[in-house]
Design an enzyme around this catalytic site. Sequence first.
Site, PDB file in Angstrom:
ATOM      1  N   GLU A 112       1.368  -0.639  -0.244  1.00  0.00           N
ATOM      2  CA  GLU A 112      -0.065  -0.201   0.064  1.00  0.00           C
ATOM      3  C   GLU A 112       0.683   1.201  -0.045  1.00  0.00           C
ATOM      4  O   GLU A 112       0.633   2.166  -0.636  1.00  0.00           O
ATOM      5  CB  GLU A 112      -1.125  -0.050   1.114  1.00  0.00           C
ATOM      6  CG  GLU A 112      -2.027  -1.101   0.823  1.00  0.00           C
ATOM      7  CD  GLU A 112      -3.333  -1.105   1.959  1.00  0.00           C
ATOM      8  OE1 GLU A 112      -3.765  -0.679   2.460  1.00  0.00           O
ATOM      9  OE2 GLU A 112      -2.718  -1.508   3.129  1.00  0.00           O
ATOM     10  N   GLU A 132      -3.594  -8.756   4.505  1.00  0.00           N
ATOM     11  CA  GLU A 132      -4.173  -9.228   5.424  1.00  0.00           C
ATOM     12  C   GLU A 132      -5.572  -9.898   5.575  1.00  0.00           C
ATOM     13  O   GLU A 132      -5.313 -10.014   7.254  1.00  0.00           O
ATOM     14  CB  GLU A 132      -4.666  -7.229   5.360  1.00  0.00           C
ATOM     15  CG  GLU A 132      -3.891  -6.794   5.499  1.00  0.00           C
ATOM     16  CD  GLU A 132      -2.882  -5.719   3.714  1.00  0.00           C
ATOM     17  OE1 GLU A 132      -3.599  -6.552   2.656  1.00  0.00           O
ATOM     18  OE2 GLU A 132      -2.633  -4.886   4.413  1.00  0.00           O
TER      19      GLU A 132
HETATM   20  C1  LIG Z   1      -1.992  -1.857   7.841  1.00  0.00           C
HETATM   21  C2  LIG Z   1      -2.132  -2.752   6.688  1.00  0.00           C
HETATM   22  O1  LIG Z   1      -2.858  -3.491   5.837  1.00  0.00           O
HETATM   23  C3  LIG Z   1      -2.146  -3.688   7.542  1.00  0.00           C
HETATM   24  C4  LIG Z   1      -0.807  -4.958   7.829  1.00  0.00           C
HETATM   25  O2  LIG Z   1       0.190  -5.046   6.155  1.00  0.00           O
HETATM   26  S1  LIG Z   1      -0.513  -6.497   7.506  1.00  0.00           S
HETATM   27  C5  LIG Z   1       0.424  -6.921   8.059  1.00  0.00           C
HETATM   28  C6  LIG Z   1       0.508  -8.165   5.738  1.00  0.00           C
HETATM   29  N1  LIG Z   1       2.055  -8.675   5.872  1.00  0.00           N
HETATM   30  C7  LIG Z   1       2.165  -9.697   6.023  1.00  0.00           C
HETATM   31  O3  LIG Z   1       0.563 -10.999   5.976  1.00  0.00           O
HETATM   32  C8  LIG Z   1       3.377 -10.965   5.154  1.00  0.00           C
HETATM   33  C9  LIG Z   1       2.819 -11.782   6.973  1.00  0.00           C
HETATM   34  N2  LIG Z   1       4.446 -12.681   6.183  1.00  0.00           N
HETATM   35  C10 LIG Z   1       5.040 -12.746   5.121  1.00  0.00           C
HETATM   36  O4  LIG Z   1       4.137 -13.901   4.736  1.00  0.00           O
HETATM   37  C11 LIG Z   1       6.134 -14.408   5.542  1.00  0.00           C
HETATM   38  O5  LIG Z   1       6.489 -13.920   6.418  1.00  0.00           O
HETATM   39  C12 LIG Z   1       7.156 -13.464   3.970  1.00  0.00           C
HETATM   40  C13 LIG Z   1       6.684 -13.636   2.860  1.00  0.00           C
HETATM   41  C14 LIG Z   1       7.444 -12.117   4.831  1.00  0.00           C
HETATM   42  C15 LIG Z   1       8.689 -14.089   4.431  1.00  0.00           C
HETATM   43  O6  LIG Z   1       8.673 -15.707   4.850  1.00  0.00           O
HETATM   44  P1  LIG Z   1       9.812 -16.590   4.322  1.00  0.00           P
HETATM   45  O7  LIG Z   1      10.622 -16.231   3.942  1.00  0.00           O
HETATM   46  O8  LIG Z   1       8.732 -17.741   4.621  1.00  0.00           O
HETATM   47  O9  LIG Z   1       9.609 -16.529   6.275  1.00  0.00           O
HETATM   48  P2  LIG Z   1       8.512 -16.415   7.818  1.00  0.00           P
HETATM   49  O10 LIG Z   1       9.506 -17.304   8.501  1.00  0.00           O
HETATM   50  O11 LIG Z   1       7.675 -16.837   7.575  1.00  0.00           O
HETATM   51  O12 LIG Z   1       9.311 -15.119   8.413  1.00  0.00           O
HETATM   52  C16 LIG Z   1      10.560 -14.713   8.735  1.00  0.00           C
HETATM   53  C17 LIG Z   1      10.307 -13.655   9.826  1.00  0.00           C
HETATM   54  O13 LIG Z   1       9.975 -12.915   9.966  1.00  0.00           O
HETATM   55  C18 LIG Z   1       9.356 -12.494  10.466  1.00  0.00           C
HETATM   56  N3  LIG Z   1       8.102 -11.511   9.854  1.00  0.00           N
HETATM   57  C19 LIG Z   1       7.002 -11.441   8.546  1.00  0.00           C
HETATM   58  N4  LIG Z   1       5.988 -10.751   8.161  1.00  0.00           N
HETATM   59  C20 LIG Z   1       6.211  -9.904   9.394  1.00  0.00           C
HETATM   60  C21 LIG Z   1       5.253  -8.779   9.486  1.00  0.00           C
HETATM   61  N5  LIG Z   1       4.991  -8.528   9.023  1.00  0.00           N
HETATM   62  N6  LIG Z   1       5.608  -8.562  11.050  1.00  0.00           N
HETATM   63  C22 LIG Z   1       6.444  -8.648  11.782  1.00  0.00           C
HETATM   64  N7  LIG Z   1       6.921  -9.836  11.601  1.00  0.00           N
HETATM   65  C23 LIG Z   1       6.783 -10.697  10.251  1.00  0.00           C
HETATM   66  C24 LIG Z   1       8.505 -13.084  11.257  1.00  0.00           C
HETATM   67  O14 LIG Z   1       7.009 -13.796  12.238  1.00  0.00           O
HETATM   68  C25 LIG Z   1       9.439 -14.166  10.997  1.00  0.00           C
HETATM   69  O15 LIG Z   1      10.105 -14.041  12.348  1.00  0.00           O
HETATM   70  P3  LIG Z   1      11.135 -15.049  13.009  1.00  0.00           P
HETATM   71  O16 LIG Z   1      12.070 -16.060  12.111  1.00  0.00           O
HETATM   72  O17 LIG Z   1      11.575 -15.034  14.110  1.00  0.00           O
HETATM   73  O18 LIG Z   1      10.142 -16.617  13.331  1.00  0.00           O
END
Ligand SMILES: C[C@H](O)CC(=O)SCCNC(=O)CCNC(=O)[C@H](O)C(C)(C)COP(=O)(O)OP(=O)(O)OC[C@H]1O[C@@H](n2cnc3c(N)ncnc32)[C@H](O)[C@@H]1OP(=O)(O)O
Length: 664
Positions: A112, A132
């Site tokens: 975004e 999300e």
């Molecule tokens: C206002 C907005 O509209 C609202 C939002 O943005 S809500 C958030 C939207 N973002 C997400 O949902 C992304 C979620 N994350 C993912 O899908 C995956 O972690 C990723 C694709 C970024 C990376 O995947 P991958 O490489 O397999 O690593 P993965 O093991 O999942 O994550 C690595 C580390 O990053 C952390 N992490 C990933 N995304 C994160 C996030 N958004 N916030 C905090 N920590 C996060 C994980 O908890 C993990 O931490 P750890 O090593 O301590 O366990």
Amino acid sequence: MAKARVTIDVGNDGVAVITISNPPVNALAVPRLKEKFDEAIRRNDIRAIVLTGDNDKFSGGFDINVFQKIHETGDLSLMPDVSVDLVVNTIEDSKKPIVAAAQGLALGGGLELTMECHARIAAPKTQLGLPELTLGVIPGFGGTQRLLSKAIEMMLLSKSITSEEGKKLGLIDAIVPPEELLKVSRQWALEIVERRKPWMRALHRTDKIGSLSEAREIIKQARKQAKQTARNMPQHQASLDVIEEGIVHGGCNGVLKLVLTETAKGLVHFFFAQRLTSKVPNVTDLGLKPRPIKKVAVIGGGLMGSGIATALILSDRYVVLKEINKEYLQKGIKMIEANIRGWVAKGKLTQEKAGAALSFLKGVLDYSEFKDVDMAVIENIPLKQKIFCDIEKACPPHCILATNTSTIDLNKRHTQDRIIGAHFFSPAHVMPLLEIVQSEKTSAQVILDLMTVGKAIKKVPVVVRNCIGFACTLLVNLGVDLYRIDRVITNFGLPIGPFQLQDLAGYGVAVAVGPIYDKAFGGRVYRSPLLQLMMKNGRNGKNNGKGYYIYEKGRKPKPDPSLLPIIEESRGLTNIMPGGKPVSLTNEEILGMILFPVVNEACLVIDEGVVIRAADLDIASVLGMSFPSYRGGIVFWADMVGPKHIYESLKKWSECTCICIFIF
Ligand SMILES: C[C@H](O)CC(=O)SCCNC(=O)CCNC(=O)[C@H](O)C(C)(C)COP(=O)(O)OP(=O)(O)OC[C@H]1O[C@@H](n2cnc3c(N)ncnc32)[C@H](O)[C@@H]1OP(=O)(O)O
């Protein structure tokens, strides 16, 4: 969060590069983002701005740890200083052009943010997505209104696209090699200043969707679809409300109003629980490095073996499929080919990749190809003990010997440190769970290797200790309508009820595991004659079109009224209806009677140290049992329902029915 920071670096060209740095994924709980923008906009030596992320990643979106803290405390004021007002108004309405330089990933709030910039330059294969909804919240920075109609699909399916696809859709302005990303982005920003490139404010674009009526139609269809596919998930309809509001009334109205819902709590728990599975004490904390697993022998080409082989070749592992004769081998290979064709038909795989995957497969009838395999997986087949002796001789000393079963006792049968249980769920090339069953002797290296190969073949590996599988439940003999039971379970969020599931699996499986469960669960098992009666009456589920439901080609399964006499006979034989009359239960009680015994078993499994942590059972229940992820998993859900209520209900029911687990 001391490690989170935003830096500003101004070059001689007058371009300020603002870098978000918050390892591991540059999540957006960064202090002073707005201040840095204000500074860059204010300073006279700065003509344009480039926004980027540290460590080859743009941003993984909003910091999910903050959601977790809010769930623990109920304190919404913990939301950090990144909001629509700060980011949208500052960036989008900036008097100086801002260009996003994205690589690695731009997800959720991260994507975004890029949409609010005046241009977007990306490195190849950058992952763009709005996940999300998988966390129970909605995009909150107004990106939904900026992302054209594609946003609806990306959001509702939480499906990422690559920067290449983004370029085709007009979300990305240019794709450049990573080493040129900053250079091109700076140049682009300066060209906007000099009016040689357009200054686009995404929110004010009119080409994002067609006419208002077209937009309304897209949203209407999406609402209909979400009603069917995401019945218990308020965030799906809420996200559409937000888009509609933005499109119809203009502006952005995305707010994180769903953060405190039960759904968000369950999904955020699920997110972290899933990540926790890759942290296994005495395995992942020893500094070991996973060894490469390039060639795998699969012994047995039945349903499981062919599914496992499919998953492996799809991830570029060489597979030697071993069978005892040509006929079985052909059958196995045909099943693998059909699996691959199925993926092509569903558009999940190109013809080219399908051909490449099949080139990794070789069928064999003897052990001569086993001399250089890194892992041998044995399907659940007879004579397993003898096969273990054979492959110990045929495989090299480093080879991992894995067995796919929930019912073999690894401790009793073998002592070697390279033997491990690799429990796939059928169909193995589709189901995401891989239970890794360690024996007392399994080495940490072998566990780590299997966890790594599991991830490589796109499974979520959960390490457990040696134990025997779960059971389903049944209330029919107490007089409850079985179709109602299925409805209660599907309304709760499981994809199908226990009876339809049995119809799908065929009754052979349930009959075969019956004695094993009897032994494992001892007095906690209730055996009903219903299944035997069904088989005696020529019913075998979906296989022969006659089960608890009637199956006709191209039609939805229909309840079968002619089942009633069989049910009556089963009730007569068991005679457990109090006073001979059907019990009267609410839907909530039915749900409890089906799921609370599973919770009870989960507690025993935790107590006995079969799993490392309760959250692993949450993952196993979601990925193996299809327990709804938005309820957080079986243990998380039980905690929400309340242990006291569950304990008292189980106690009450066991006193009046002597039933803990029903097996059919
Ligand atoms: C206002 C907005 O509209 C609202 C939002 O943005 S809500 C958030 C939207 N973002 C997400 O949902 C992304 C979620 N994350 C993912 O899908 C995956 O972690 C990723 C694709 C970024 C990376 O995947 P991958 O490489 O397999 O690593 P993965 O093991 O999942 O994550 C690595 C580390 O990053 C952390 N992490 C990933 N995304 C994160 C996030 N958004 N916030 C905090 N920590 C996060 C994980 O908890 C993990 O931490 P750890 O090593 O301590 O366990």
